[in-house]
Write an enzyme that holds these catalytic residues in place. Sequence first.
Site, PDB file in Angstrom:
ATOM      1  N   SER A  13       0.825  -1.208   0.000  1.00  0.00           N
ATOM      2  CA  SER A  13       0.000   0.000   0.000  1.00  0.00           C
ATOM      3  C   SER A  13       0.864   1.264   0.000  1.00  0.00           C
ATOM      4  O   SER A  13       0.344   2.350  -0.235  1.00  0.00           O
ATOM      5  CB  SER A  13      -0.891  -0.002   1.237  1.00  0.00           C
ATOM      6  OG  SER A  13      -0.085  -0.136   2.389  1.00  0.00           O
ATOM      7  N   TYR A  44      -4.278   1.035   3.888  1.00  0.00           N
ATOM      8  CA  TYR A  44      -5.248   0.000   3.548  1.00  0.00           C
ATOM      9  C   TYR A  44      -5.850  -0.606   4.824  1.00  0.00           C
ATOM     10  O   TYR A  44      -6.919  -1.179   4.792  1.00  0.00           O
ATOM     11  CB  TYR A  44      -4.574  -1.131   2.757  1.00  0.00           C
ATOM     12  CG  TYR A  44      -4.350  -0.877   1.282  1.00  0.00           C
ATOM     13  CD1 TYR A  44      -4.306   0.416   0.747  1.00  0.00           C
ATOM     14  CD2 TYR A  44      -4.165  -1.955   0.414  1.00  0.00           C
ATOM     15  CE1 TYR A  44      -4.076   0.611  -0.613  1.00  0.00           C
ATOM     16  CE2 TYR A  44      -3.941  -1.756  -0.951  1.00  0.00           C
ATOM     17  CZ  TYR A  44      -3.903  -0.479  -1.450  1.00  0.00           C
ATOM     18  OH  TYR A  44      -3.674  -0.291  -2.789  1.00  0.00           O
ATOM     19  N   GLY A  45      -5.097  -0.508   5.919  1.00  0.00           N
ATOM     20  CA  GLY A  45      -5.486  -1.188   7.161  1.00  0.00           C
ATOM     21  C   GLY A  45      -6.830  -0.756   7.721  1.00  0.00           C
ATOM     22  O   GLY A  45      -7.440  -1.477   8.523  1.00  0.00           O
ATOM     23  N   CYS A  75       2.812  -7.045   1.847  1.00  0.00           N
ATOM     24  CA  CYS A  75       1.845  -6.317   2.673  1.00  0.00           C
ATOM     25  C   CYS A  75       0.965  -7.350   3.378  1.00  0.00           C
ATOM     26  O   CYS A  75       0.312  -8.167   2.716  1.00  0.00           O
ATOM     27  CB  CYS A  75       0.990  -5.415   1.791  1.00  0.00           C
ATOM     28  SG  CYS A  75      -0.311  -4.549   2.694  1.00  0.00           S
ATOM     29  N   CYS A 185       3.348  -6.024  10.031  1.00  0.00           N
ATOM     30  CA  CYS A 185       3.058  -4.981   9.044  1.00  0.00           C
ATOM     31  C   CYS A 185       4.420  -4.595   8.490  1.00  0.00           C
ATOM     32  O   CYS A 185       5.359  -4.355   9.266  1.00  0.00           O
ATOM     33  CB  CYS A 185       2.386  -3.771   9.699  1.00  0.00           C
ATOM     34  SG  CYS A 185       2.319  -2.328   8.613  1.00  0.00           S
TER      35      CYS A 185
HETATM   36  N1  DGL Z   1       2.568  -2.484   4.959  1.00  0.00           N
HETATM   37  C1  DGL Z   1       1.176  -2.810   5.135  1.00  0.00           C
HETATM   38  C2  DGL Z   1       1.048  -4.144   5.912  1.00  0.00           C
HETATM   39  O1  DGL Z   1       1.984  -4.932   5.925  1.00  0.00           O
HETATM   40  C3  DGL Z   1       0.462  -1.614   5.706  1.00  0.00           C
HETATM   41  C4  DGL Z   1      -0.984  -1.618   5.525  1.00  0.00           C
HETATM   42  C5  DGL Z   1      -1.722  -0.303   5.452  1.00  0.00           C
HETATM   43  O2  DGL Z   1      -1.714   0.304   4.389  1.00  0.00           O
HETATM   44  O3  DGL Z   1      -2.392   0.050   6.442  1.00  0.00           O
HETATM   45  O4  DGL Z   1       0.031  -4.471   6.461  1.00  0.00           O
END
Ligand code: DGL
Length: 267
Positions: A13, A44-45, A75, A185
Site C-alpha cells: 500500500s 489500507y489497514g 503487505c 506490518c
Molecule cells: N505495509 C502494510 C502491511 O503490511 C500496511 C498496511 C496499510 O496500508 O495500512 O500491512
Amino acid sequence: MSISSKPIAVFDSGFGGISVLKKLLNILPNENYIYLGDNHNIPYGDKSKEEITQLSIKILDFLIKQNCKMAVIACNTITASSYDVLKEKYNIPIIEIISNGVEDIIDNTKNNNISIMATEFTVHSNMYYDKILDYNDKIKVTQVACQKLCPMIENNWYSYDDRILVLEEYVKKIDDNSDTLLLACTHYPFIIDDIKSVVNRKKANIKNIIDPSTKIALSIKKYLIDNNLLNTSGGKLKFFTTGNKKDFNDFVSRYIKINYELERIVL
Ligand code: DGL
C-alpha cells in the site's frame, strides 16, 4: 526475453514493502525488480475487504502489464484481505508474507506465548491467529491493532514528537509473558529501533522481535531455484508510485543504495 530475466514485482500500500525489497536486493542481487507503492490510497489497514481487493486487482493488472515473472505481496493487510482472490484470478506465481511470518514465529517461540503487532484489518481478519493455531493449538496468541503506526511511518515517523508515547500505548497491550513479538506490518521494520527500546523497557520477557522479510526473501529464492527461474544477469530496479514523486524519492534514497528509476502512475 527469457522468463528468468523478467522482473519480480513487489507491491504494498506504500513504503512498507521496501523492507522486503531491501532483503531481496541483498539475497537476490541479480534479479530485476519492479516495485509498486500505492501511496495515494494508503492506509489500507482501515479499509474494507472489498476496497482492498479492488485496489489490489488494479495493482496486479498493472504489474502483469509490465511483464513480471512473479508477484510478491509485501503487505500483510493485502494478504489477509485478498490473497485468496488474487491467487485464483492470476496465472503468475504469487508469494505472500503471512505464511512466512507464521513460520518465523513458530520457529522462534520457546514458551508458546507470542504477540503480534499489525493493522486493524490484519488483526480482525484473524489470519495469523488461525494459521498459528493450525500449526499448534497450544500457542497463546495476543494481537495488537496499531492503527496509528502505518500512517505515521508513511509521513516521516521521526517528525512526530509523541511517537514513543504512541508506541508505548500499543506495547502495553502485548502479553506480559510473550517471549516473541512479530512485526506483522511491513512498515514496522523501519522503526524497529524505537520498538526495541520500548519493548526492552516494558516487556522483559520478549526475547525475539521478528521482521519476517528475511524469511520471505529466502522463500522467494527457493521458489526461483526450484522452478528454474533464477536470474544471474539482472540488477535493474524500477519504482512506481501513485503518490508524490519527491516524497517517494526522499524515503527510498534513505534505504536503497543502488540506481533506480521512478515513475508516478494513476491506477
Ligand atoms: N505495509 C502494510 C502491511 O503490511 C500496511 C498496511 C496499510 O496500508 O495500512 O500491512
